[in-house]
Design a protein around this motif. Structure first.
Motif, short mmCIF file in Angstrom:
data_model
loop_
_atom_site.label_atom_id
_atom_site.label_comp_id
_atom_site.label_asym_id
_atom_site.label_seq_id
_atom_site.Cartn_x
_atom_site.Cartn_y
_atom_site.Cartn_z
N LEU A 77 0.84 -1.21 0.00
CA LEU A 77 0.00 0.00 0.00
C LEU A 77 0.87 1.26 0.00
CD1 LEU A 77 -2.72 -1.05 2.61
CD2 LEU A 77 -3.16 -0.55 0.20
N LEU A 78 1.90 1.25 0.83
CA LEU A 78 2.80 2.40 0.91
C LEU A 78 3.60 2.55 -0.39
CD1 LEU A 78 4.12 1.98 4.57
CD2 LEU A 78 2.38 3.58 3.75
N ASN A 111 -1.50 0.15 15.19
CA ASN A 111 -0.52 1.22 15.40
C ASN A 111 0.66 0.75 16.24
OD1 ASN A 111 -2.02 3.15 13.96
ND2 ASN A 111 -3.25 3.66 15.76
N LYS A 112 0.42 -0.16 17.13
CA LYS A 112 1.51 -0.70 17.94
C LYS A 112 2.35 -1.70 17.14
CE LYS A 112 2.47 -3.34 22.16
NZ LYS A 112 1.89 -4.06 23.33
N SER A 113 1.68 -2.58 16.42
CA SER A 113 2.40 -3.67 15.75
C SER A 113 3.29 -3.18 14.61
CB SER A 113 1.41 -4.71 15.23
OG SER A 113 0.60 -4.17 14.19
N ILE A 114 2.89 -2.11 13.91
CA ILE A 114 3.69 -1.68 12.76
C ILE A 114 5.05 -1.12 13.19
CG2 ILE A 114 1.78 -1.27 11.18
CD1 ILE A 114 1.90 1.69 11.89
N HIS A 115 5.19 -0.76 14.46
CA HIS A 115 6.50 -0.32 14.94
C HIS A 115 7.35 -1.48 15.44
CE1 HIS A 115 5.91 3.99 14.48
NE2 HIS A 115 4.69 3.83 14.93
N LEU A 138 8.25 3.83 8.20
CA LEU A 138 8.08 3.94 6.75
C LEU A 138 6.73 4.58 6.42
CD1 LEU A 138 9.07 3.33 3.88
CD2 LEU A 138 8.01 1.06 4.08
N MET A 139 5.70 4.21 7.16
CA MET A 139 4.38 4.79 6.94
C MET A 139 4.40 6.29 7.22
SD MET A 139 0.76 3.33 8.31
CE MET A 139 -0.79 4.24 8.21
N VAL A 140 5.09 6.70 8.27
CA VAL A 140 5.22 8.13 8.58
C VAL A 140 5.91 8.85 7.42
CG1 VAL A 140 6.37 9.82 10.08
CG2 VAL A 140 5.21 7.84 11.08
N ILE A 141 7.00 8.29 6.93
CA ILE A 141 7.76 8.91 5.85
C ILE A 141 6.91 9.08 4.60
CG2 ILE A 141 9.66 8.52 4.21
CD1 ILE A 141 11.24 7.29 6.55
N SER A 176 10.38 4.38 18.68
CA SER A 176 11.70 4.32 18.03
C SER A 176 11.62 4.79 16.58
CB SER A 176 12.26 2.89 18.09
OG SER A 176 12.40 2.45 19.42
N LEU A 177 11.03 5.96 16.40
CA LEU A 177 10.94 6.52 15.05
C LEU A 177 12.32 6.59 14.41
CD1 LEU A 177 8.46 9.56 15.06
CD2 LEU A 177 8.17 7.36 13.91
N HIS A 178 12.39 6.16 13.18
CA HIS A 178 13.63 6.26 12.39
C HIS A 178 14.00 7.73 12.25
CE1 HIS A 178 16.29 5.79 8.87
NE2 HIS A 178 16.37 4.51 9.19
N LEU A 179 15.29 8.01 12.17
CA LEU A 179 15.75 9.39 12.03
C LEU A 179 15.11 10.07 10.83
CD1 LEU A 179 17.55 11.76 12.87
CD2 LEU A 179 19.42 10.71 11.57
N ASP A 180 14.99 9.35 9.72
CA ASP A 180 14.39 9.95 8.52
C ASP A 180 12.93 10.31 8.74
OD1 ASP A 180 16.22 9.64 5.83
OD2 ASP A 180 16.75 8.20 7.37
N ALA A 181 12.22 9.50 9.50
CA ALA A 181 10.81 9.79 9.79
C ALA A 181 10.69 11.04 10.65
CB ALA A 181 10.16 8.60 10.48
#
Length: 382
Positions: A77-78, A111-115, A138-141, A176-181
């Motif tokens: 989807l992304l 929302n919990k599981s995707i992280h 990745l979804m945030v980005i 633990s958001l990725h730095l890019d996100a």
């Protein structure tokens, strides 16, 4: 939508052939095979089918939401959203992709599981190499990138509203958001904050027309331009408020597990200071400035500047345990739900026929073909 359509009714009522529950369903399918087929064959048509099943078939929706391998569906989807968001011809597909992601984001377990699901590498992401990244990051980005593309090119309020709604639903579960996100979120805010500052400083006409004051055509054009300008300022302000609410939600619930976001806020601290007196933004900005001031002080106590990036990040991680949560003003939890319009057929019927025309091997007389689907949904805060 077409409530008496027997085919649609069957699609909304069929069940899993392996279910032990006895129902009067019109038919049953192997939902495991259906799920994997959707994951492996995602297209504009199957996105529509997925939307219909998530929105209307509780058996299928429950099955999909219970999956521990939801990344098999979310990542495609992304991928499609990433590839379609800058193409105006794909606008209706983008609508459907965003609606599906918004529906997913309404579920706290999702929302919990995707992280907790990680990808070693995202081959299709073109801007830079993304490695060891969670599906949530990745979804945030991709959602933030979609907002940026929409603001730059398409300027469709519906798109960024749904992107922001999905991000808002996710925000209290950021982990633990990725730095890019984290950089994407703060950079988007920085770009819009600069635009907002320029727009609010621009001089606009203050006189309003009345019936007793005839206007020349030139004057009418000026007032129309002023009204359009005020609307644009309002849209930018609305996005800024939403981004601030998303950041605040993350800081209130997950500050200790998101050091990269705190790092980006520290790095871009000068963006927030000018906004702390702006009435629509100031309470939200003050929360962020409180976080910035706390960690800035901790850095100063750790030694003289300049500080290396690893040192700053290590200090943030170490000092997060002593962060006084009471400093933050608590705002209502962000919850948005997708609500289908009362007459969704105004969007879906022409859209479906557009796909039929596009993909059918039949010959169509072009002058008889006319369809212009428009967005058919709204996002409602709960």
């Amino acid at each position: 939508m077409c409530g008496q359509n027997p085919y649609r009714r069957s699609l909304l009522q069929f069940t899993d052939e392996h279910s032990s529950r006895k129902t009067r369903a019109p038919f049953s399918l192997n939902l495991q095979k259906l799920y994997l087929s959707l994951c492996n064959n995602l297209s504009e048509q199957t996105t529509l089918l997925l939307y219909l099943l998530l929105q209307g078939n509780p058996h299928v929706a429950s099955f999909i939401f219970s999956r521990s391998d939801i990344d098999l569906l979310v990542v495609p989807l992304l991928h499609h959203l990433h590839g379609s968001s800058q193409q105006p011809s794909s606008a209706h597909h983008v609508y459907m992709l965003l609606i599906v992601l918004l529906i997913f984001s309404q579920d706290d377990c999702f929302n919990k599981s995707i992280h907790e699901l990680h990808l070693q590498k995202v081959e299709w992401y073109s801007e830079r190499s993304l490695t060891n990244i969670s599906v949530g990051s990745l979804m945030v980005i991709v959602l933030v990138r979609t907002i940026q593309a929409n603001i730059s090119h398409i300027q469709d309020k519906y798109l960024h509203t749904n992107c922001l709604a999905a991000l808002a639903n996710m925000s209290s579960h950021f982990n633990s958001l990725h730095l890019d996100a984290a950089q994407k979120i703060v950079t988007l805010f920085k770009q819009l904050a600069k635009k907002y500052h320029r727009m609010t400083q621009k001089t606009t006409p203050t006189t309003t027309p009345t019936s007793a004051t005839p206007l020349s055509p030139d004057s009418e054009a000026v007032f129309r331009e002023s009204a359009d300008y005020s609307t644009e300022v309002g849209v930018v302000e609305e996005i800024l408020v939403m981004i601030l609410e998303i950041v605040n939600s993350c800081l209130a619930h997950r500050l200790a597990t998101n050091p990269h976001l705190v790092y980006c806020l520290l790095y871009q601290r000068e963006v927030f200071s000018p906004l702390h007196t702006s009435p629509p933004l100031m309470d939200l900005v003050r929360n962020i400035l409180s976080v910035v001031e706390f960690f800035s002080k901790k850095l100063e106590e750790s030694g003289p500047s300049p500080y290396s990036s690893p040192f700053v990040l290590e200090t943030i991680i170490r000092c997060s345990a002593t962060w006084p949560h009471h400093r933050l003003r608590v705002f209502p939890e962000l919850k948005f739900r997708y609500v289908e319009e009362a007459q969704p057929e105004e969007f879906f019927v022409p859209y479906v026929w557009t796909l039929v025309h596009k993909n059918s091997p039949l010959y169509w007389q072009q002058f008889h073909v006319s369809s212009s689907p428009s967005s058919s949904s709204s996002t409602t805060p709960h």
